[in-house]
Design a protein around this motif. Sequence first.
Motif, PDB file in Angstrom:
ATOM      1  N   ARG A   1       0.746  -1.218   0.186  1.00 43.21           N
ATOM      2  CA  ARG A   1      -0.032   0.113   0.118  1.00 43.21           C
ATOM      3  C   ARG A   1       0.828   1.120   0.017  1.00 43.21           C
ATOM      4  NH1 ARG A   1      -4.440  -1.908   4.305  1.00 43.21           N
ATOM      5  NH2 ARG A   1      -5.852  -3.103   2.837  1.00 43.21           N
ATOM      6  N   ASP A   2       1.918   1.185   1.009  1.00 41.89           N
ATOM      7  CA  ASP A   2       2.917   2.278   0.760  1.00 41.89           C
ATOM      8  C   ASP A   2       3.416   2.548  -0.652  1.00 41.89           C
ATOM      9  OD1 ASP A   2       2.184   2.853   3.475  1.00 41.89           O
ATOM     10  OD2 ASP A   2       4.177   1.827   4.310  1.00 41.89           O
ATOM     11  N   GLU A   3       3.834   1.743  -1.086  1.00 38.94           N
ATOM     12  CA  GLU A   3       4.641   1.809  -2.565  1.00 38.94           C
ATOM     13  C   GLU A   3       3.528   2.143  -3.609  1.00 38.94           C
ATOM     14  OE1 GLU A   3       6.175  -1.926  -3.868  1.00 38.94           O
ATOM     15  OE2 GLU A   3       7.710  -1.976  -2.315  1.00 38.94           O
ATOM     16  N   GLN A   4       2.090   1.545  -3.437  1.00 39.72           N
ATOM     17  CA  GLN A   4       1.212   2.234  -4.139  1.00 39.72           C
ATOM     18  C   GLN A   4       0.834   3.615  -4.079  1.00 39.72           C
ATOM     19  OE1 GLN A   4      -2.689   0.316  -3.799  1.00 39.72           O
ATOM     20  NE2 GLN A   4      -3.039   0.709  -6.305  1.00 39.72           N
ATOM     21  N   GLY A   5       1.083   4.081  -2.883  1.00 40.10           N
ATOM     22  CA  GLY A   5       0.835   5.435  -2.531  1.00 40.10           C
ATOM     23  C   GLY A   5       1.976   6.433  -2.916  1.00 40.10           C
ATOM     24  N   ASP A   6       2.956   5.797  -2.937  1.00 38.38           N
ATOM     25  CA  ASP A   6       4.393   6.744  -3.579  1.00 38.38           C
ATOM     26  C   ASP A   6       4.149   6.875  -4.977  1.00 38.38           C
ATOM     27  OD1 ASP A   6       5.223   6.721  -0.966  1.00 38.38           O
ATOM     28  OD2 ASP A   6       6.865   4.921  -1.096  1.00 38.38           O
ATOM     29  N   ASP A   7       3.631   6.009  -5.737  1.00 40.56           N
ATOM     30  CA  ASP A   7       3.504   5.857  -7.269  1.00 40.56           C
ATOM     31  C   ASP A   7       2.712   6.574  -7.608  1.00 40.56           C
ATOM     32  OD1 ASP A   7       5.588   3.879  -7.421  1.00 40.56           O
ATOM     33  OD2 ASP A   7       4.079   2.119  -7.372  1.00 40.56           O
ATOM     34  N   GLU A   8       1.369   7.149  -7.034  1.00 40.71           N
ATOM     35  CA  GLU A   8       0.612   8.006  -7.195  1.00 40.71           C
ATOM     36  C   GLU A   8       0.812   9.548  -7.173  1.00 40.71           C
ATOM     37  OE1 GLU A   8      -3.079   6.925  -5.246  1.00 40.71           O
ATOM     38  OE2 GLU A   8      -3.025   5.205  -5.761  1.00 40.71           O
TER      39      GLU A   8
END
Length: 102
Positions: A95-102
Motif C-alpha cells: 500500500r505504501d509503494e502504491q501510494g508513493d507511485d500516485e
Amino acid sequence: MDRGLLTESQREFLRGEKDDVDEQTYRYNVRSDFRQRMDRLEEDLELLEQAGEDDLIDEFNDRFGASEFEQQLDRLEEQFEQRLAGFEQELNRLRDEQGDDE
C-alpha cells in the motif's frame, strides 16, 4: 500385550535396525497399520464411553489427549499469528509503494 500402536518389528524398522525388508513397501505397511490401529482405538474409546468407563476415558485424555492437543493447538495459533502479521506487513508495504507511485 507388548505393543502399543506399533509392533516390535515396526519399531525396529523405524529405528533403522531392520534391513531385511523392502523399505518403501514396509514403510507403507507401517503407516497403513498405524492408521487402522488409530481407527480401532477411536472405536474402543467410543465403546468405553458407551459402557460408562468414564474414568478410563479421563485417564486416556490426561495421558495422551487434551494436554498434547492443547500444545499443538497453541503452536498452530502462534504460527498463524506470525504468518498473519507477516501478511499484514507485506500488505502495508505494498500500500505504501502504491501510494508513493500516485
